[in-house]
Design a protein around this motif. Structure first.
Motif, PDB file in Angstrom:
ATOM      1  N   SER A 466       0.841  -1.198   0.000  1.00  0.00           N
ATOM      2  CA  SER A 466       0.000   0.000   0.000  1.00  0.00           C
ATOM      3  C   SER A 466       0.872   1.243   0.000  1.00  0.00           C
ATOM      4  O   SER A 466       2.079   1.175   0.195  1.00  0.00           O
ATOM      5  CB  SER A 466      -0.885   0.002   1.238  1.00  0.00           C
ATOM      6  N   SER A 470      -3.656   4.362   2.832  1.00  0.00           N
ATOM      7  CA  SER A 470      -4.151   2.978   2.924  1.00  0.00           C
ATOM      8  C   SER A 470      -3.388   2.164   3.958  1.00  0.00           C
ATOM      9  O   SER A 470      -3.764   1.022   4.250  1.00  0.00           O
ATOM     10  CB  SER A 470      -4.022   2.275   1.572  1.00  0.00           C
ATOM     11  N   GLU A 518      -4.963  -0.052  -3.243  1.00  0.00           N
ATOM     12  CA  GLU A 518      -4.977   1.410  -3.266  1.00  0.00           C
ATOM     13  C   GLU A 518      -6.375   1.939  -3.562  1.00  0.00           C
ATOM     14  O   GLU A 518      -7.228   1.210  -4.081  1.00  0.00           O
ATOM     15  CB  GLU A 518      -3.944   1.978  -4.248  1.00  0.00           C
TER      16      GLU A 518
END
Ligand SMILES: Cc1ncc(C[n+]2csc(CCOP(=O)(O)OP(=O)(O)O)c2C)c(N)n1
Ligand code: SF4
Lengths: 560, 284
Positions: A466, A470, A518
């Motif tokens: 990530s 996130s 994402e």
């Protein structure tokens, strides 16, 4: 019943004061030693509509929001209709007597009776605070501060009475929403959102100039800076548009003021012309972009990570840049601080990419230490004197930076291709040397890139990758999978450009499969990993419905 | 003592006979007159023939983007109140591409001097209409003549109570140098719109055309502090074009709203970590 964490959702129309309730509750929870993590969901309107303010609270540190509600404070019927189905077992609903909350354990509050002309949201706050076991005096004092009132004020007295009435009423009810374990220790903690932290980090780095044009969800960066501008000697201006904002900031930076602009995608679109100017004139500038879903005006108040490639490729021509993507509020502070230093050192644009989720996400943080911090000192680099050359060709591409009107040197900056002295040139051989000099700075930037952080087993079966906001939801999802006995690792990038494959490619290669997660539809970072490091993700999980990633969302997608 | 020689000759890329030479010489004369040395001044510009001026005068210079000279000048003037910031750009740059900045800048009233080389045409891009081109002017891009009503920068500036508004002519060097010197003295935004013949592309508004029409305001003829008279005068642009100070007032400059600027350039001011610590504590 005791719970590890509580999810408290306050829902209602804009204008009903739910943010005040939420902020006061959050502050009281922090002062009582709890950790919090706030997510705000609001519509693009000033009154009406449906908004929520959700506080996740726990005695331990929290890195991610979660789905499911334990305590729902409904200021209107719509909240019950929309969120009734999200209630966890044992959840309690606080609602007005006149509302219908079918099936849930509902505390029907006689608002009219308790309020007696006082604000209904004070009563809602009192009942909720009481349910959470918060101290009545603490709530009253925090509310007073939040309202910016003096203690002897009439309004304050009315609010105190309202709170007392609601605590008394609650004591007579049989109500329990599940109590959090008492925190072990309660060191002093701050309550900060991502945007506030970016602003404070920039101020800690010696920010002296801010220009902006309002655009959700970036505006609170500007407002935080402006709130402290007089005290810290920062000059600021609401420009006529984003084009003016970035050009003003560049003018100020050229003249020696460490400068920042903040905006969201649409405003950044207008700034790209100025961004390119920063690249050519080698002027330090920090551009903070708080992302929201696009294209165009998109969903103005919602979240997405859709502008990574735009930040990377914005601006005409080629020039180096750095892009920081903080993963939590603490990293936002560090990004604000670091961005200004990087911009000054490499004399060019540095981005901070955040998004609505992180921007509005209040969290409990231990105070930032200021020891060892330094303010950016522009203009001290390199040779001085009469033969000074602004764009001198040097081995690392960094030319001596002097400031106009501060010494005998004449400082000439130019948007056209220029000589080492800064004057317009059409000498094409020199053009090549100049472009080479500028691009050389990318090497330095790369050497200073923040490496991604890995967690979990060294050689996991699944590696969840990530970037930016996130981080928390992905970490939480990985933890739950590990608890089930799966071999899952995580890798989070808090800087997404430049990328240095040596920092991560070998370890990624040892994972069974790489999953990139994402907040966008196309897997922008996954594409970047492939292009820059030859890493091909086995899977991409994207979210682009305007809501933030949650561990539950990730787990559902992984299970599919 | 600052001398004309400090600003010596620099080779330019302007066409021989261009009005820009007159403006450059008048500006240098005004700078010398005010005792301003190259280190004391910052010339900011956008893009265009006029906007190359900072390269043709020894000085600190920020040659930015088309239309964006004013915002850049604004930032620099706010960062360093001791610098004499002078914006020099064309009519296309300032009134066309930079139109919104022009309006914002007039209202903002930052202490700086704005010299617009107004040749009523786009020079660098070879002869298209500019915002100040007269109605009916024919160009390759406007083969049927300009349909747009010409922009009147002087009237707009007066209407917004800009502190110093003047019109000059590149063919009247002495007079223009005087106007620029006055503009440099003014605290707040000073606009000098300068009629500048473009000998290569503007075949309508030539030296002759301007000379037949311009008239210098006589002493006592016009009271520049009289706003209504100034408004009226600002609309005089035809058979007779008044040159001189059209409007003057003393509004507080934008810089005056920032106490921190009284202590000099922002670059020298550092950061008070004691205060910052207090600010951080206020979030607890
Ligand atoms: C964004 C952008 N659009 C267009 C241009 C091309 N351009 C360069 S100069 C110019 C017009 C200049 O006119 P003016 O400001 O009147 O100056 P002059 O050349 O007449 O002195 C244009 C359109 C540019 N450089 N940048
Ligand atoms: S094109 Fe016109 S404005 Fe440009 S230098 Fe030549 S005469 Fe001057």
């Amino acid at each position: 019943m005791s719970r590890d964490s509580l999810n408290i959702m306050i829902g209602g129309e804009a204008g009903q004061g739910l943010v005040t309730i939420g902020q006061v509750l959050s502050k009281c929870l922090i002062k009582s030693g709890y950790h919090i993590l706030v997510t705000q969901d609001y519509m693009s309107r000033v009154r009406g509509g449906h908004n929520t303010f959700t506080i996740r609270a726990a005695a331990r540190e929290l890195d991610s929001p979660t789905e499911g509600v334990d305590l729902l404070v409904a200021l209107n019927q719509e909240t019950l209709d929309l969120h009734g189905k999200e209630l966890n077992s044992g959840a309690v609903v606080v609602a007005g007597q006149d509302l219908t909350c079918a099936g849930a354990r509902c505390l029907g509050v006689p608002y009219k009776e308790l309020a007696e002309g006082r604000h209904v949201n004070t009563i809602a706050l009192g009942v909720t605070a009481g349910l959470l076991g918060l101290d009545q005096e603490l709530v009253a004092d925090t509310l007073t501060t939040a309202l910016g009132k003096k203690k002897d004020d009439k309004v304050v007295a009315a609010n105190r009475e309202g709170l007392a009435a609601s605590f008394d009423w609650l004591a007579k009810q049989e109500a329990d929403c599940g109590v959090l374990p008492k925190p072990q220790e309660a060191p002093p903690r701050m309550m900060l959102g991502g945007n506030q932290a970016i602003a404070l980090g920039a101020l800690a780095a010696g920010l002296k100039f801010l220009a902006f044009y309002p655009m959700t969800p970036s505006t609170s960066i500007a407002l935080t800076i402006i709130a402290h501008a007089d005290e810290l000697g920062v000059v600021y201006e609401q420009a006529e548009d984003e084009i003016a904002a970035i050009n003003m900031a560049l003018g100020a930076s050229y003249a020696g003021a460490p400068a920042l602009v903040c905006t969201s995608g649409g405003g950044y679109a207008l700034m790209t012309e100025g961004l390119s100017l920063a690249g050519m004139t080698e002027t330090p500038i920090v551009i903070a972009i708080a992302m929201r879903p696009g294209p165009a005006t998109g969903l103005p108040t919602r979240t997405e990570q859709g502008d990574l490639l735009f930040a990377l490729h914005g601006g005409h021509g080629e020039f180096p840049r750095a892009i920081l993507a903080p993963g939590d509020v603490k990293q936002c502070f560090e990004a604000g601080y670091r961005a200004l230093h990087l911009a000054e050192k490499y004399q060019g644009p540095v981005f901070i990419l955040t998004d609505q989720f992180l921007a509005d996400s209040l969290r409990a943080l231990e105070p930032f230490g200021l020891e060892g911090r330094e303010a950016v000192r522009p203009g001290g680099q390199g040779k001085e004197g009469a033969d000074y050359r602004r764009y001198e060709i040097t081995p690392d591409g960094i030319s001596p930076r002097r400031l106009p009107g501060m010494g005998p040197e004449l400082v000439v900056a130019d948007s056209d291709e220029h000589t080492q002295q800064g004057h317009i040139t059409e000498d094409l051989e020199l053009r090549v040397r100049m472009q080479h000099k500028r691009m050389l700075k990318e090497k330095g930037l790369k050497a200073e890139t923040i490496p991604p952080s890995f967690a979990g087993p060294e050689e996991p079966e699944t590696l969840l990758v990530s970037w930016g906001s996130s981080q928390g939801p992905v970490a939480a999802a990985a933890r739950r999978l590990r608890d089930e006995g799966q071999s899952v690792g995580t890798c989070h990038f808090s800087q997404v450009w430049p990328l240095d494959p040596e920092q991560f490619a070998p370890r990624m290669a040892r994972a069974g499969s790489v999953v990139v997660i994402e907040g966008n539809a196309t897997g922008q970072f996954a594409g970047l990993l492939k292009k820059e490091a030859g890493i091909i993700a086995q899977r991409f999980i994207g979210r682009f419905d305007g809501l933030n990633l949650t561990p539950e969302y990730i787990l559902r997608q992984l299970a599919n | 003592m600052v001398k004309i020689e400090d600003y010596g000759e620099i080779e330019t890329a302007w066409c021989p006979g261009c009005g820009n030479f007159g403006i450059r010489n008048a500006l240098i004369r005004a700078l010398v007159d005010k005792g301003l040395a190259p280190q004391d001044i910052l010339l900011v510009s956008g893009i265009g023939q006029a906007a190359k001026t900072p390269h043709y005068i020894p000085c600190n210079a920020f040659n930015g983007l088309h239309g964006r000279g004013l915002p850049a000048a604004t930032g620099a003037a706010l960062a360093h109140p001791g610098l004499k910031v002078i914006l020099t750009s064309g009519d296309g740059c300032n009134y066309g591409e930079g139109g919104n900045h022009f309006l914002g800048g007039l209202r903002r009233n930052v202490d700086l001097t704005m010299l617009v080389h107004d040749n009523q045409i786009y020079g660098l891009t070879k002869g298209q209409a500019s915002p100040t081109s007269l109605e009916g002017m024919h160009t390759k891009a406007q083969p049927h003549g300009v349909h747009l009503v010409p922009f009147n920068p002087v009237a707009v500036a007066v209407s917004l109570h800009v502190g110093f508004v003047a019109r000059g002519f590149a063919g009247e060097l002495e007079h223009l140098a005087g106007l620029i010197a006055q503009a440099l003295e003014h605290k707040g935004l000073a606009l000098v719109d300068i009629l500048q013949p473009c000998v290569s592309f503007n075949k309508l508004n030539t030296y002759e055309w301007y000379k037949q029409r311009v008239r210098k305001l006589e002493k006592g003829e016009h009271d520049p502090t009289d706003w209504e008279a100034a408004i009226k005068l600002s609309y005089e642009f035809g058979d007779s074009i008044p040159l001189g100070v059209i409007y003057e007032n003393q509004r507080a400059s934008f810089q005056e709203f920032f106490p921190v600027l009284k202590d000099g350039p922002l670059a020298g001011q550092g950061t008070d970590y004691g205060k910052l610590k207090g600010i951080l504590e206020s979030y607890a």
